[in-house]
Design a protein around this motif. Sequence first.
Motif, short mmCIF file in Angstrom:
data_model
loop_
_atom_site.label_atom_id
_atom_site.label_comp_id
_atom_site.label_asym_id
_atom_site.label_seq_id
_atom_site.Cartn_x
_atom_site.Cartn_y
_atom_site.Cartn_z
N UNK A 1 12.58 3.52 -21.81
CA UNK A 1 12.70 4.55 -20.78
C UNK A 1 11.87 4.14 -19.57
N UNK A 2 12.44 4.35 -18.39
CA UNK A 2 11.73 3.97 -17.19
C UNK A 2 11.97 5.03 -16.12
N UNK A 3 10.92 5.57 -15.57
CA UNK A 3 11.11 6.54 -14.49
C UNK A 3 10.60 5.94 -13.20
N UNK A 4 11.32 6.23 -12.11
CA UNK A 4 10.91 5.72 -10.79
C UNK A 4 10.69 6.89 -9.85
N UNK B 1 8.19 3.79 -21.11
CA UNK B 1 7.93 3.85 -22.55
C UNK B 1 8.61 2.64 -23.18
N UNK B 2 7.89 1.94 -24.06
CA UNK B 2 8.46 0.74 -24.68
C UNK B 2 8.89 1.02 -26.12
N UNK B 3 9.77 0.16 -26.59
CA UNK B 3 10.27 0.28 -27.96
C UNK B 3 9.15 0.16 -28.99
N UNK B 4 9.38 0.72 -30.14
CA UNK B 4 8.47 0.59 -31.29
C UNK B 4 7.01 0.87 -30.93
N UNK B 5 6.82 1.87 -30.12
CA UNK B 5 5.48 2.19 -29.65
C UNK B 5 5.19 3.67 -29.89
N UNK B 6 3.96 3.94 -30.33
CA UNK B 6 3.51 5.33 -30.35
C UNK B 6 2.76 5.55 -29.05
N UNK C 1 10.02 17.68 -20.48
CA UNK C 1 11.13 18.52 -20.04
C UNK C 1 12.13 17.73 -19.18
N UNK C 2 11.57 16.95 -18.27
CA UNK C 2 12.47 16.27 -17.34
C UNK C 2 13.22 15.14 -18.05
N UNK C 3 12.59 14.56 -19.06
CA UNK C 3 13.27 13.49 -19.80
C UNK C 3 14.44 14.05 -20.61
N UNK C 4 14.22 15.22 -21.28
CA UNK C 4 15.27 15.72 -22.17
C UNK C 4 16.24 16.67 -21.44
N UNK D 1 14.42 8.71 -10.24
CA UNK D 1 15.41 8.44 -11.28
C UNK D 1 14.72 8.16 -12.62
N UNK D 2 15.43 8.46 -13.69
CA UNK D 2 14.95 8.12 -15.03
C UNK D 2 16.07 7.34 -15.70
N UNK D 3 15.78 6.12 -16.08
CA UNK D 3 16.80 5.34 -16.78
C UNK D 3 16.41 5.17 -18.23
N UNK D 4 17.44 5.25 -19.07
CA UNK D 4 17.22 5.16 -20.51
C UNK D 4 18.00 3.97 -21.02
#
Lengths: 362, 259
Positions: free
Chosen positions: B8-11, B30-35, B51-54, B63-66
């Motif tokens: 996930x990347x937000x700009x 946010x990176x994969x396999x990460x807590x 909230x904004x992600x979901x 923008x938020x790219x997934x």
Amino acid sequence: MQNRIYQSVFSRKIVFSLILLILLLAPLFLSDFRLNLLGKFLAFAILAIGLDLLWGYTGVLSLGHGIFFGLGAYAMAMYLKLEATGGKLPDFMAWSGIQELPLIWIPFQYPILAIILGILIPACLALFLGYLTFRNRINGVYFTILSQALVLVIVTLFIGQQNLTGGTSGLTNFSTFFGFQINSATTQTVIYFVTVVALVLVFLGCKKLVKGRLGRVLVGVRDGENRMRFLGYNPSTYKTFVYTISGAIAGLAGMLFVLQVGIISPTMIGIVPSIEMVLWVALGGRGTLIGPVIGAVFINAAKTGFSESYPDYWTYFLGALFVIVVVFLPKGIMGLVEKLKERWNKVDVKESSSVEIEKNYS
Amino acid sequence: MSKNPAVLRSKKITVEFSGFKAINELDFQVNRNTVHFVIGPNGAGKTTLLDVICGNARASKGSITFNEKYELAKMSENEIVHRGISRKFQAPSVFAHLTVFENLEIAMKQKKTLRSILRAKMTKEEEQKLTDMLDLIGLTSEKDKSAGSLAHGQKQWLEIAMVLMQEPDLVLLDEPIAGMSKQERIKTGELITKIAKERAVLIVEHDMDFVKDYADVVTVMHEGQLLFEGSMEDVQKDPKVREVYLGRKVDADAEVTGT
């Protein structure tokens, strides 16, 4: 051993079979007049099932089901009226100076088409309204208020268009149905059986819907609409679907009602009857399907009984009955049955699927 | 910072509530396999970020790219779920009138259109998946109990399980251990570590001990912006972070350092 007996007495399947048996045998011990009344109550019970599917399972409270009921009833009444006049203009139209059969009456000359339209028209109206309101996330009380407004609009329209609908006096004076004398005892008995069959089919159909995964999804929508969105569901689709089904069932009930009562007028589909319909469901027990059937028959039988024995006071009795139910039986008759069952079994039974009554008024 | 690719990347996202910028031009990844934990004082915009992600809140800018290809800002909540993001809310919101098993059944990854739900029948495979999940969260014996009768901690696990049933690439958790006992916390922490092996987990949390024990990456938010990002050790050493916490809370020093 004793426990087991009580358990089986109250198991829903037994209750269902017992009721069905009584209904099928009713013509043997009821007078024609009483049978006709029972048939009318069963038509109401059909509607109550559809309303329970919408309110008890999906959490959408509609105070406008009189309209869907009315659309079905008028569709059937229009056909009966045309058959009574033998294809000529109905009297009230002639009085309004209409020369030719209006366009919207033409399809109702054909009985099969009239029956199909009696289900299709309310279903389509519900689909249309449900789509617009639920998609725009008009929920809860706001939807309920809107459903009341719908009743006002349609009833006003029906009264206003006297030359098309018969105005306040509605449609009556029918003679035959598929060529059979509609008032003869035999025809009425046949219509009674048709009503019982319709009731059973609607009940089993709805039961099948809620027993499947759909039922769980509907309960999810009822108890946590927003949560369902974050599980990947679009709740408005489900609500629109159930609203449509419920509208169609109400239309069917309306048709069966007209066949047995012989009249339909705007007062029978207005605000008061629409609210009464909700009370049948509340009294019987929401989210049980069988409860609303019992509720509809019970309230209407009580209404008839009170009004016959105490013509001056029966509305007070009815009012008292509602207060007692709301205060002491928030889960309706089925809630009481459930409670008794628990007491006898003395074990924790899985929480009944009906919700607390206050939830739907908040 | 982490070698894992971004999920996930937000700009420069901004979320406004009647003029107040709850999130202000935030760049975030946010990176994969990460807590991945998000901490910060009250009103920092942590929950708004979830909230904004979901899709529960809308960004006015940015923008938020997934998974590098989906733009989330314009999707409806249910579409976002089907792309692979599931959220657990702060208050447990399991369906009290359904059984534990039924809760998982409707949460399960499946086509959730009306048509396919009408036709749906429980397959052997699905049943296996549900049974495995019950096993993972330790609620096998509660399978047929109504979810409303569960203990608080069990409800939280059930809800985490419901989130996992959707097989998401990104799990959002809002204060998952609030109101839990010490034992329940440990169990939840282990569960989170376990599920992060296959996906990213983004958690908003106030409990610093918990963050310290389980975080791979910690983001500190302040007034809608990113204040600091790094391992918990770096966070604790950072003067800016200490200042923000100290300026707001008397015992904040103890909280941040976890002593």
